[in-house]
Design an enzyme around this catalytic site. Sequence first.
Site, PDB file in Angstrom:
ATOM      1  N   GLY A  93       0.811  -1.200   0.000  1.00  0.00           N
ATOM      2  CA  GLY A  93       0.000   0.000   0.000  1.00  0.00           C
ATOM      3  C   GLY A  93       0.844   1.248   0.000  1.00  0.00           C
ATOM      4  N   CYS A  94       0.257   2.312   0.454  1.00  0.00           N
ATOM      5  CA  CYS A  94       0.903   3.616   0.478  1.00  0.00           C
ATOM      6  C   CYS A  94       2.208   3.561   1.259  1.00  0.00           C
ATOM      7  CB  CYS A  94      -0.048   4.624   1.124  1.00  0.00           C
ATOM      8  SG  CYS A  94       0.712   6.194   1.524  1.00  0.00           S
ATOM      9  N   PHE A  95       3.298   4.014   0.656  1.00  0.00           N
ATOM     10  CA  PHE A  95       4.582   3.919   1.359  1.00  0.00           C
ATOM     11  C   PHE A  95       4.705   4.903   2.507  1.00  0.00           C
ATOM     12  CE2 PHE A  95       6.553   5.848  -2.752  1.00  0.00           C
ATOM     13  CZ  PHE A  95       6.132   7.133  -2.447  1.00  0.00           C
ATOM     14  N   TRP A  96       3.862   5.907   2.578  1.00  0.00           N
ATOM     15  CA  TRP A  96       3.879   6.797   3.749  1.00  0.00           C
ATOM     16  C   TRP A  96       3.472   6.011   4.986  1.00  0.00           C
ATOM     17  CZ3 TRP A  96       0.513  11.224   1.320  1.00  0.00           C
ATOM     18  CH2 TRP A  96       1.259  11.908   0.353  1.00  0.00           C
TER      19      TRP A  96
END
Length: 179
Positions: free
Chosen positions: A13-16
Amino acid sequence: MNDHLAVATFGNGCFWCTEAIFQQLKGVETVLPGYTGGHVKNPSYREVCAGTTGHAEAIQITYDPKVISYRELLDVFFYTHDPTTLNRQGADVGTQYRSAIFFHNKEQQADAKTIIAQLTAEAVYPDPIVTEVSAMGIFYQAEDYHKDYYINNKEQGYCRAVINPKLDKFMKKYGDKTK
């Protein structure tokens, strides 16, 4: 890199979000957000978000296997995202958000397949696991403003609404493994 350190690369998913989680673990030296698994050289964030590069948003983790094992990293990987949704994590939709393990050697490949088989046999998830297990290719580091995104933007709406609940869930299970 020190001889005793190892590398793991995950797309979940979102790497943040994923960077914020894995940075908390004892034994993790660095977590770099980036892109891998696609066909475009040196992709930009905008290109990856468009879903045309074949790359996944990914994190590359440098860790000390004497402190945390690859299997433990895999446990966190599976616990902190939904490995049963194809090309999607929450509201993020597209191949760039796919669940993927990019192995660096045969041992990592075997561990990934073993854990997937165990989770499947134990029926941990109500739906089949769709996590891709692929050999690591080239990892392209994301633009600098993505690094330490959560650390630098804790008050931003996305961080409060999306990352904080994921960190809370993570801390309940893995708090004893954090720095």
